[in-house]
Design a protein around this motif. Structure first.
Motif, PDB file in Angstrom:
ATOM      1  N   TYR A   5     -76.423  -5.522 -53.312  1.00 29.69           N
ATOM      2  CA  TYR A   5     -76.137  -4.329 -52.526  1.00 29.69           C
ATOM      3  C   TYR A   5     -77.398  -3.478 -52.397  1.00 29.69           C
ATOM      4  O   TYR A   5     -78.370  -3.643 -53.140  1.00 29.69           O
ATOM      5  CB  TYR A   5     -75.019  -3.505 -53.180  1.00 29.69           C
ATOM      6  CG  TYR A   5     -73.681  -4.188 -53.154  1.00 29.69           C
ATOM      7  CD1 TYR A   5     -72.754  -3.925 -52.154  1.00 29.69           C
ATOM      8  CD2 TYR A   5     -73.345  -5.136 -54.122  1.00 29.69           C
ATOM      9  CE1 TYR A   5     -71.520  -4.572 -52.119  1.00 29.69           C
ATOM     10  CE2 TYR A   5     -72.123  -5.788 -54.104  1.00 29.69           C
ATOM     11  CZ  TYR A   5     -71.220  -5.502 -53.093  1.00 29.69           C
ATOM     12  OH  TYR A   5     -70.019  -6.140 -53.054  1.00 29.69           O
ATOM     13  N   SER A  61     -73.396  -3.018 -48.542  1.00 29.84           N
ATOM     14  CA  SER A  61     -73.432  -4.473 -48.660  1.00 29.84           C
ATOM     15  C   SER A  61     -74.514  -5.052 -47.763  1.00 29.84           C
ATOM     16  O   SER A  61     -74.791  -4.547 -46.679  1.00 29.84           O
ATOM     17  CB  SER A  61     -72.072  -5.078 -48.295  1.00 29.84           C
ATOM     18  OG  SER A  61     -71.719  -4.731 -46.972  1.00 29.84           O
ATOM     19  N   ARG A  64     -74.732 -10.081 -44.152  1.00 32.84           N
ATOM     20  CA  ARG A  64     -73.460  -9.998 -43.433  1.00 32.84           C
ATOM     21  C   ARG A  64     -73.147 -11.232 -42.600  1.00 32.84           C
ATOM     22  O   ARG A  64     -72.017 -11.390 -42.149  1.00 32.84           O
ATOM     23  CB  ARG A  64     -73.462  -8.751 -42.556  1.00 32.84           C
ATOM     24  CG  ARG A  64     -73.508  -7.459 -43.361  1.00 32.84           C
ATOM     25  CD  ARG A  64     -73.712  -6.244 -42.497  1.00 32.84           C
ATOM     26  NE  ARG A  64     -72.829  -6.273 -41.350  1.00 32.84           N
ATOM     27  CZ  ARG A  64     -73.234  -6.026 -40.108  1.00 32.84           C
ATOM     28  NH1 ARG A  64     -74.492  -5.743 -39.855  1.00 32.84           N
ATOM     29  NH2 ARG A  64     -72.371  -6.065 -39.111  1.00 32.84           N
ATOM     30  N   SER A  97     -70.414  -7.928 -50.367  1.00 31.09           N
ATOM     31  CA  SER A  97     -71.699  -8.462 -49.933  1.00 31.09           C
ATOM     32  C   SER A  97     -71.529  -9.930 -49.591  1.00 31.09           C
ATOM     33  O   SER A  97     -70.749 -10.655 -50.223  1.00 31.09           O
ATOM     34  CB  SER A  97     -72.733  -8.295 -51.049  1.00 31.09           C
ATOM     35  OG  SER A  97     -73.862  -9.113 -50.824  1.00 31.09           O
TER      36      SER A  97
END
Length: 355
Positions: A5, A61, A64, A97
């Motif tokens: 993160y 997070s 992606r 995450s």
């Protein structure tokens, strides 16, 4: 279960990437899918966009763009079954995450992955390919036989734009920021069919911007290009030419053809009245590219899923080919720190059996 993160310091300028322990809920919501992540694409964190979207969290997070295998589905999930391979982009406010071993995500953000498609390939290309589709199809309304200037074609986003534009029959011009990038772009060839170069002309600008305008006008018979896609522009002239980091906004206006369309990634682009008057004389238009618009608005979500499916198909057939840097999971923090300084690169973390 641990994940990577991003934490913002008190001054809101420095980012710190930290490992945090996370746990999945015992039960899935009705439309959620639990997937085991096999590969994750990393991109730089845009703090300004998060603030403007009112997404303010202690930990943000990262990673992606995910590729994984479905392990469990909610009671109302109709599109996926356990053990199917899927790909997708996590929403900005996702609590997980992509570098977690398992994540829960709504089925509306996922599409199927062909079995023959590499996890690293799709994770590396997904976000930039969505940006290329948005720029060329949605904003520029490209058609065959048009010409397009892609600024910094060797970047991960620029490479997707070049390949997509060439596939649809456009004449592609691009710029290079180093001798290595120049050689790479000149050697770009399709994987199938006639082995002609993807790029009609690569314009070197690493020594300064002076060659850009005359080279584009020479290549287009003095008419200019129909579409310009940049990955950032300079608003003011640099005092020293060796500090050249991108085209000036005046240069891009100069190379636009009558009725041309300029798609910019610069969120704070400002045009002076003479610039607007020049665009008016050319009957040209300016659009702002925000690739995140698809996951922040549900107005055209069906179209977004159609784009994801088409991207996956083109990756599977070799039309789109990314150029990623692959990192093991234990180097993910270093990779994110590097990407934050050099956001035009692309990194992918592939999970091994031991992770």
């Amino acid at each position: 279960m641990k994940g990577l993160y991003c934490r913002v310091n008190e001054r809101d300028v420095e980012l710190q990437f930290v490992i945090k322990e996370m746990s999945l809920p015992e039960a899935l919501s009705c439309h959620q899918v639990r997937i085991e992540v096999k590969a994750c694409g990393l991109s730089s964190v845009d703090l300004q966009l998060l603030r403007e979207m009112k997404i303010q969290k202690e930990l943000i997070s990262v990673g992606r763009e995910v590729v994984g295998v479905v392990k469990q589905v909610g009671s109302k999930v109709s599109l996926f079954q356990p053990e199917e391979e899927v790909v997708g982009i996590l929403p900005l406010d996702c609590p997980f995450s992509g570098l977690c071993g398992f994540i829960d995500i709504d089925e509306q953000y996922l599409v199927h992955k062909p079995v023959q498609l590499s996890c690293v390939t799709v994770a590396a290309a997904l976000r930039d390919a969505v940006g290329a589709y948005t720029a060329l199809h949605t904003l520029a309304h490209m058609t065959a036989w048009q010409s397009v200037l892609v600024v910094d074609g060797a970047s991960s986003f620029g490479l997707m734009c070049i390949q997509l534009a060439w596939y649809h029959g456009l004449k592609v011009l691009t710029t290079s920021y180093s001798p290595q990038d120049h050689t790479f772009l000149e050697q770009l060839r399709p994987t199938v069919g006639v082995q002609d170069p993807l790029v009609a002309r690569v314009i070197p600008v690493y020594k300064g911007p002076s060659e850009l305008v005359p080279a584009v006008l020479e290549e287009t018979g003095g008419l200019g290009v129909d579409i310009v896609i940049d990955s950032g522009v300079r608003l003011h002239e640099e005092e020293e030419p060796e500090l050249y980091t991108g085209p000036h906004k005046h240069d891009l206006i100069d190379v636009l053809a009558v009725g041309g369309r300029w798609v910019t990634s610069h969120p704070h682009l400002q045009l002076d009245p003479p610039d607007c008057s020049y665009l008016h004389l050319k009957s040209a238009s300016l659009s702002f590219l925000n690739p995140e618009v698809w996951t922040t608005s549900s107005a055209q979500h069906g179209r977004y899923l159609h784009i994801l499916k088409d991207i996956v198909d083109k990756l599977s057939s070799g039309v789109l080919r990314p150029r990623p840097e692959e990192f093991p999971l234990y180097e993910a923090t270093v990779a994110m720190e590097t990407l934050q300084r050099h956001p035009k690169k692309k990194a992918v973390v592939k999970f091994s059996a031991e992770d």
